[in-house]
Design a protein around this motif. Sequence first.
Motif, PDB file in Angstrom:
ATOM      1  N   HIS A  78       0.809  -1.216   0.000  1.00  0.00           N
ATOM      2  CA  HIS A  78       0.000   0.000   0.000  1.00  0.00           C
ATOM      3  C   HIS A  78       0.843   1.268   0.000  1.00  0.00           C
ATOM      4  CE1 HIS A  78       0.646   0.899   4.320  1.00  0.00           C
ATOM      5  NE2 HIS A  78       0.639  -0.418   4.482  1.00  0.00           N
ATOM      6  N   HIS A  81       0.863   2.973  -3.510  1.00  0.00           N
ATOM      7  CA  HIS A  81      -0.382   3.304  -4.213  1.00  0.00           C
ATOM      8  C   HIS A  81      -0.359   4.716  -4.790  1.00  0.00           C
ATOM      9  CE1 HIS A  81      -4.596   2.957  -5.278  1.00  0.00           C
ATOM     10  NE2 HIS A  81      -4.851   4.094  -4.647  1.00  0.00           N
ATOM     11  N   THR A 114      -3.110  -2.282  -4.080  1.00  0.00           N
ATOM     12  CA  THR A 114      -2.276  -1.386  -3.273  1.00  0.00           C
ATOM     13  C   THR A 114      -3.068  -0.299  -2.554  1.00  0.00           C
ATOM     14  OG1 THR A 114      -1.854   0.058  -5.200  1.00  0.00           O
ATOM     15  CG2 THR A 114      -0.282  -1.744  -4.784  1.00  0.00           C
ATOM     16  N   ASN A 116      -5.179  -0.314  -0.082  1.00  0.00           N
ATOM     17  CA  ASN A 116      -5.338  -0.440   1.373  1.00  0.00           C
ATOM     18  C   ASN A 116      -6.733  -0.031   1.837  1.00  0.00           C
ATOM     19  OD1 ASN A 116      -4.265  -1.179   3.904  1.00  0.00           O
ATOM     20  ND2 ASN A 116      -3.763   0.938   4.403  1.00  0.00           N
TER      21      ASN A 116
END
Length: 294
Positions: A78, A81, A114, A116
């Motif tokens: 994450h 991202h 990614t 989250n």
Amino acid sequence: MEDHTKNRVSEILASFKYYDGVYKREEINAAIELKEEITPALIKVLEDLLSNPQVYIEDGELYDHIYSVMLLGHFKEHRVHKLLIDIFCLPDDLPDKLFGDICTSDLPALLFNTCNGSIDSMKSMVRNTEVNEYIRISGCQAIAYSTVSGYVSREDTIGFFNSLFTGNEADKTSDFWGLLACIVCDLYPEEIMDTIKASYENGLISPGIIGYESFKKTLDMGKEKSLQALKEDMEGHSLDDFHAAMSWWACFQDNTKHSGSLKLKAQKASSRKQASAKKKKRKQSKKSRKKNRR
């Protein structure tokens, strides 16, 4: 990090650096085993690319950004991202030059994996009319995946997508609305069928991309089955099995060494020819996707 591990990470990164026509299966396995140790270095590759993408444009042999983005997506990292969003929002056709078909085939999974649980950055990307329309659609698909995964309610997603049919989101001749309609259809859009009908009447949605009868079939199917089909589509495009996601690429199938320029030319040509077809057929099986991607 112990010296042995540090040296192994350096060896793996060196093997990723330049394209030579060989799929780095052994090194990928090693990278997965050393996930924690290699992740910062993979992120650094993408940070360097964002700071100076022209280096990768001018040297078509560079390939570590491809392995890095795919591995970080597989890792569901994450921390990367927002970096991915910034990279794929680069101006003009830079993302296509840098990543070719990844912009349409793998970007939805990369963004979803990614994020989250937060779709805010993806929504901003989708709203940005300066971003390539196919990348924006990949963002929409990632939001749809986030919906069937429970990160965001279906009602909120439907409401967001409903707001994107004003006619101001793209050029009038754009495929944006037709491709978005394919994604909306998968979400069982009973609440916004008036918007969908008006979009056909106003010429925003092209029947050549998705016919109105597809919406009727979805509504007849029922919400539960429709959302289950979307979830299966998400699973079929997963990066969980890394080798299944990447090893079959055409650029790894020829035993002769491709030049970087020819490799990127082939990727980009494939991307342009295939992008619309892929977005029209969101419910293809993984096997079919593999056959048609490149």
